[in-house]
Design a protein around this motif. Structure first.
Motif: not given
Length: 367
Positions: A132-155
């Motif tokens: 299950s730990q490995c699956v979470h990492l694998a799923n997130e890795s697949q999501l990053r192929k179509v989803r850009k991630t940037k540093l969230e900013t909030s004052a």
């Protein structure tokens, strides 16, 4: 060569340190010729959380990862982030699924993380849990192929984090108060019990955040059922915000993987706290009345914060079975706490060792 960035000073200056090192042409050539163009950076959670609080620590680690990723990208070097975290929340622990959601893309592509203490048995004991730990990492890795991630900013988040840290420092920088709190735990017995690989504290007359080592520091708050380093300052910080700031943070919670991850982790910690049990550890401390009053106020305010964010009555609303499990398991640990208090009073090391193990099993965390 793997730099470790853990203290506030190291994390804040990490970008400058790496840029300075890579400005030497010979070092860049070493990375390319001998390190497969990979640059490994270790991020420490335990000491940074101990130094200035769990939320401020994780926010600074998040910012550090994105900054370092950008710097190394400019040099066409791939970062490898090595997360030096433990099982308990105060040492960087928590749901791996929630944590990787706010890591930068490079950290998800080449994940590296320590598996320490009680987590070794828990994660590797059955194929299902490890998978299950490995699956979470694998799923997130697949999501990053179509989803850009940037540093969230909030004052508003940054203001909230600063307020949490200020309140947290009010305890850890108060030597007399900190000494009273740590004295009411099994801390002074840890060296005699030989439970750790290093001394539990550095030699100093009065307890200080510099002298207390991170692992026994967390262990003692887990044993005494108070877990305060994970939640102290959150409630008072929330109460200091105005209505508009609170509303914006509620909206941010719905869209921010980082902030929602923290709130869920916080709810999990609060569900484990038993203040009436912890009060027994304070015994006849001259500061007991003032300490108990301030802790009750901060604890209740922290719970109000979680309820305000989630809009739910439960502290672990996203996993109600877990909250029920904690509720059912908790009373069975109480007798061990009473025995531990008796063992400390009578200097009974054998009984004390047994209670340490028993409470750790019951809490599902040694600290």
């Amino acid at each position: 060569v793997i730099p470790l960035f853990e203290s506030r000073e190291a994390l804040v200056n990490s970008k400058k340190i790496i840029e300075s090192w890579l400005s030497d042409r010979r070092n860049k050539e070493t990375v390319r010729a001998h390190w497969q163009n990979l640059f490994e950076i270790m991020l420490g959670y335990s000491d940074s959380s101990k130094q200035f609080g769990v939320l401020p620590s994780r926010r600074l680690i998040q910012k550090t990862m994105f900054q370092i990723e950008k710097v190394l990208k400019n040099y066409s070097i791939t970062p490898v982030f090595f997360h030096g975290s433990g099982g308990s929340v105060a040492r960087g622990g928590g749901s791996i699924k929630e944590q990787v959601s706010w890591w930068p893309k490079s950290a998800v592509q080449r994940p590296k993380q320590t598996i320490q203490g009680e987590m070794v048995q828990r994660i590797f004991s059955t194929p299902e849990i490890l998978n299950s730990q490995c699956v979470h990492l694998a799923n997130e890795s697949q999501l990053r192929k179509v989803r850009k991630t940037k540093l969230e900013t909030s004052a508003d988040l940054d203001k909230f984090v600063d307020l949490v840290e200020k309140s947290y420092r009010g305890i850890v920088e108060n030597g007399e108060l900190l000494d009273a709190l740590i004295t009411a735990t099994p801390f002074k017995y840890l060296d005699a019990l030989k439970l750790g690989s290093r001394p539990s504290k550095r030699p100093e007359k009065l307890a200080s955040i510099e002298s207390l080592r991170a692992i026994p520091w967390v262990l003692c708050w887990t044993q005494s059922r108070v877990l305060w380093p994970t939640w102290w300052g959150v409630g008072s910080a929330w109460n200091q915000l105005n209505d508009a700031e609170k509303d914006r943070l509620k909206l941010f919670f719905k869209t921010s993987p980082f902030f929602s991850s923290f709130v869920k982790t916080l709810g999990y910690s609060l569900a484990k706290v038993e203040l009436p049990v912890w009060e027994l550890y304070l015994g006849k401390s001259s500061q007991k009345r003032e300490i108990v009053k301030s802790f009750e106020s901060e604890f209740n305010a922290a719970k109000d914060f979680v309820h305000a964010m989630s809009g739910e009555n439960g502290l672990i609303w996203h996993r109600p079975w877990l909250e029920e499990s904690i509720r059912l398991r908790s009373p069975h640990i109480h007798i061990l706490n009473l025995l531990q208090i008796i063992a400390m009073k009578n200097n009974n090391e054998k009984l004390l060792r047994e209670t340490l193990v028993g409470i750790a099993c019951g809490m599902l965390s040694t600290g």
